[in-house]
Design a protein around this motif. Sequence first.
Motif, PDB file in Angstrom:
ATOM      1  N   ASP A 109      50.081  34.148  29.870  1.00 47.86           N
ATOM      2  CA  ASP A 109      48.978  34.514  28.990  1.00 47.86           C
ATOM      3  C   ASP A 109      48.231  33.256  28.556  1.00 47.86           C
ATOM      4  N   GLY A 110      46.920  33.373  28.459  1.00 49.32           N
ATOM      5  CA  GLY A 110      46.105  32.239  28.036  1.00 49.32           C
ATOM      6  C   GLY A 110      45.731  31.298  29.149  1.00 49.32           C
ATOM      7  N   GLN A 111      46.246  31.540  30.378  1.00 51.16           N
ATOM      8  CA  GLN A 111      45.931  30.679  31.518  1.00 51.16           C
ATOM      9  C   GLN A 111      45.281  31.453  32.663  1.00 51.16           C
ATOM     10  N   LEU A 112      44.828  32.657  32.375  1.00 50.52           N
ATOM     11  CA  LEU A 112      44.280  33.491  33.440  1.00 50.52           C
ATOM     12  C   LEU A 112      42.959  32.961  33.979  1.00 50.52           C
ATOM     13  N   CYS A 113      42.101  32.470  33.093  1.00 49.29           N
ATOM     14  CA  CYS A 113      40.765  32.054  33.528  1.00 49.29           C
ATOM     15  C   CYS A 113      40.794  30.802  34.397  1.00 49.29           C
ATOM     16  N   SER A 114      41.862  30.022  34.287  1.00 45.80           N
ATOM     17  CA  SER A 114      42.005  28.814  35.113  1.00 45.80           C
ATOM     18  C   SER A 114      42.908  29.055  36.304  1.00 45.80           C
ATOM     19  N   ASN A 115      43.382  30.294  36.498  1.00 47.10           N
ATOM     20  CA  ASN A 115      44.373  30.587  37.537  1.00 47.10           C
ATOM     21  C   ASN A 115      45.598  29.699  37.360  1.00 47.10           C
ATOM     22  N   ALA A 116      45.934  29.403  36.105  1.00 50.40           N
ATOM     23  CA  ALA A 116      47.089  28.566  35.755  1.00 50.40           C
ATOM     24  C   ALA A 116      47.024  27.175  36.374  1.00 50.40           C
ATOM     25  N   ILE A 207      40.919  39.195  40.421  1.00 45.01           N
ATOM     26  CA  ILE A 207      41.902  38.587  41.312  1.00 45.01           C
ATOM     27  C   ILE A 207      41.461  38.865  42.744  1.00 45.01           C
ATOM     28  N   TRP A 208      41.359  37.825  43.544  1.00 47.22           N
ATOM     29  CA  TRP A 208      41.022  37.953  44.957  1.00 47.22           C
ATOM     30  C   TRP A 208      42.217  37.524  45.789  1.00 47.22           C
ATOM     31  N   LYS A 209      42.781  38.454  46.552  1.00 50.77           N
ATOM     32  CA  LYS A 209      43.836  38.117  47.505  1.00 50.77           C
ATOM     33  C   LYS A 209      43.174  37.935  48.866  1.00 50.77           C
ATOM     34  N   ALA A 210      43.038  36.685  49.294  1.00 55.28           N
ATOM     35  CA  ALA A 210      42.395  36.382  50.569  1.00 55.28           C
ATOM     36  C   ALA A 210      43.250  36.874  51.732  1.00 55.28           C
ATOM     37  N   SER A 211      42.604  37.171  52.856  1.00 51.96           N
ATOM     38  CA  SER A 211      43.315  37.772  53.983  1.00 51.96           C
ATOM     39  C   SER A 211      43.959  36.764  54.918  1.00 51.96           C
ATOM     40  N   HIS A 212      43.452  35.545  54.965  1.00 55.95           N
ATOM     41  CA  HIS A 212      43.900  34.631  56.026  1.00 55.95           C
ATOM     42  C   HIS A 212      45.303  34.083  55.777  1.00 55.95           C
ATOM     43  N   MET A 213      45.759  34.053  54.503  1.00 49.54           N
ATOM     44  CA  MET A 213      47.108  33.624  54.159  1.00 49.54           C
ATOM     45  C   MET A 213      47.377  34.017  52.706  1.00 49.54           C
ATOM     46  N   ASP A 214      48.552  33.687  52.194  1.00 47.40           N
ATOM     47  CA  ASP A 214      48.888  34.098  50.821  1.00 47.40           C
ATOM     48  C   ASP A 214      48.239  33.146  49.825  1.00 47.40           C
ATOM     49  N   GLN A 215      46.931  33.294  49.674  1.00 46.52           N
ATOM     50  CA  GLN A 215      46.166  32.530  48.698  1.00 46.52           C
ATOM     51  C   GLN A 215      45.557  33.491  47.693  1.00 46.52           C
ATOM     52  N   THR A 216      45.699  33.153  46.423  1.00 48.75           N
ATOM     53  CA  THR A 216      45.200  33.999  45.345  1.00 48.75           C
ATOM     54  C   THR A 216      44.227  33.214  44.481  1.00 48.75           C
ATOM     55  N   TYR A 217      43.109  33.834  44.185  1.00 50.83           N
ATOM     56  CA  TYR A 217      42.078  33.266  43.314  1.00 50.83           C
ATOM     57  C   TYR A 217      41.959  34.157  42.091  1.00 50.83           C
ATOM     58  N   MET A 218      41.741  33.541  40.934  1.00 51.99           N
ATOM     59  CA  MET A 218      41.528  34.292  39.696  1.00 51.99           C
ATOM     60  C   MET A 218      40.367  33.665  38.933  1.00 51.99           C
ATOM     61  N   TRP A 219      39.508  34.517  38.392  1.00 53.78           N
ATOM     62  CA  TRP A 219      38.357  34.008  37.641  1.00 53.78           C
ATOM     63  C   TRP A 219      38.060  34.889  36.431  1.00 53.78           C
ATOM     64  N   CYS A 220      37.420  34.266  35.459  1.00 55.22           N
ATOM     65  CA  CYS A 220      36.852  34.998  34.325  1.00 55.22           C
ATOM     66  C   CYS A 220      35.342  34.874  34.363  1.00 55.22           C
ATOM     67  N   SER A 221      34.673  36.001  34.179  1.00 58.07           N
ATOM     68  CA  SER A 221      33.221  36.034  34.030  1.00 58.07           C
ATOM     69  C   SER A 221      32.907  36.660  32.682  1.00 58.07           C
ATOM     70  N   ASP A 222      32.018  36.050  31.949  1.00 52.70           N
ATOM     71  CA  ASP A 222      31.634  36.576  30.636  1.00 52.70           C
ATOM     72  C   ASP A 222      30.469  37.546  30.799  1.00 52.70           C
ATOM     73  N   ILE A 223      30.616  38.716  30.219  1.00 47.33           N
ATOM     74  CA  ILE A 223      29.601  39.752  30.376  1.00 47.33           C
ATOM     75  C   ILE A 223      29.230  40.333  29.015  1.00 47.33           C
ATOM     76  N   ASN A 224      28.005  40.834  28.947  1.00 48.76           N
ATOM     77  CA  ASN A 224      27.527  41.567  27.776  1.00 48.76           C
ATOM     78  C   ASN A 224      27.135  42.948  28.265  1.00 48.76           C
ATOM     79  N   ILE A 225      27.917  43.946  27.902  1.00 46.99           N
ATOM     80  CA  ILE A 225      27.708  45.305  28.393  1.00 46.99           C
ATOM     81  C   ILE A 225      26.730  46.031  27.463  1.00 46.99           C
ATOM     82  N   VAL A 226      25.639  46.520  28.047  1.00 45.45           N
ATOM     83  CA  VAL A 226      24.605  47.206  27.252  1.00 45.45           C
ATOM     84  C   VAL A 226      24.395  48.624  27.772  1.00 45.45           C
TER      85      VAL A 226
END
Length: 226
Positions: A109-116, A207-226
């Motif tokens: 927890d608290g490290q999701l936006c940096s993918n730890a 979370i993006w699980k890439a297909s070419h090998m076991d590589q995982t990407y994680m990102w945070c995007s800030d949104i304003n929902i209207v």
Amino acid sequence: MRSHTSDQSGGRPRSTVRRSLQALALLFAMLASTLTWTGAAQAHGTIINPASRAYQCWKTWGSQHTNPAMQQQDPMCWRAFQANPDTMWNWMSALRDGLAGQYQARTPDGQLCSNALSRNDTLNQPGAWKSTTVSRNFTVQLYDQASHGADYFRVYVTKQGFNPTTQRVGWGNLDLITTTGRYAPAQNISFNVSTSGRTGNHVLFVIWKASHMDQTYMWCSDINIV
């Protein structure tokens, strides 16, 4: 007085020529190393809409990173750049290898936006991150320079009442809203999501699980929902 032997081209001492050649060799080695690192950094991707935190910083300030206005106009990007410029420049390579799908168990927890990734810890900091205005139903866009494809994307959004200006994102703050299927290799991938029941400022976590090998990407995007 001790004399220096000159070369045949113009009378420069051989010791001076030798030092110059050594300096040039060192410079070429440094340049080669930089080019290799840059190539590796560019071989991946990120969510470009709504922009991930690192991508938003690079898109807005990459060409004017020395502009003092960043500190006042975009303080979160300024803090990230001051802590580690690589957070902005290396926006394509926020990946970890070998997670085997154990995303929650191996991402505190608290490290999701940096993918730890400790080098990108400023991306976890709560504050006035620039947000993208979206409707309750919108399209998420990935740009992947190397066209890896995807086994799947998992898309989460923060619960109503979460405050991104004061809270780090933890697993307990999120609701899973979409799990996609596979995508063939392509530079541009997009898919639709729905955030029904939410309004105001939120964090979209992908979370993006890439297909070419076991590589995982994680990102945070800030949104304003209207």
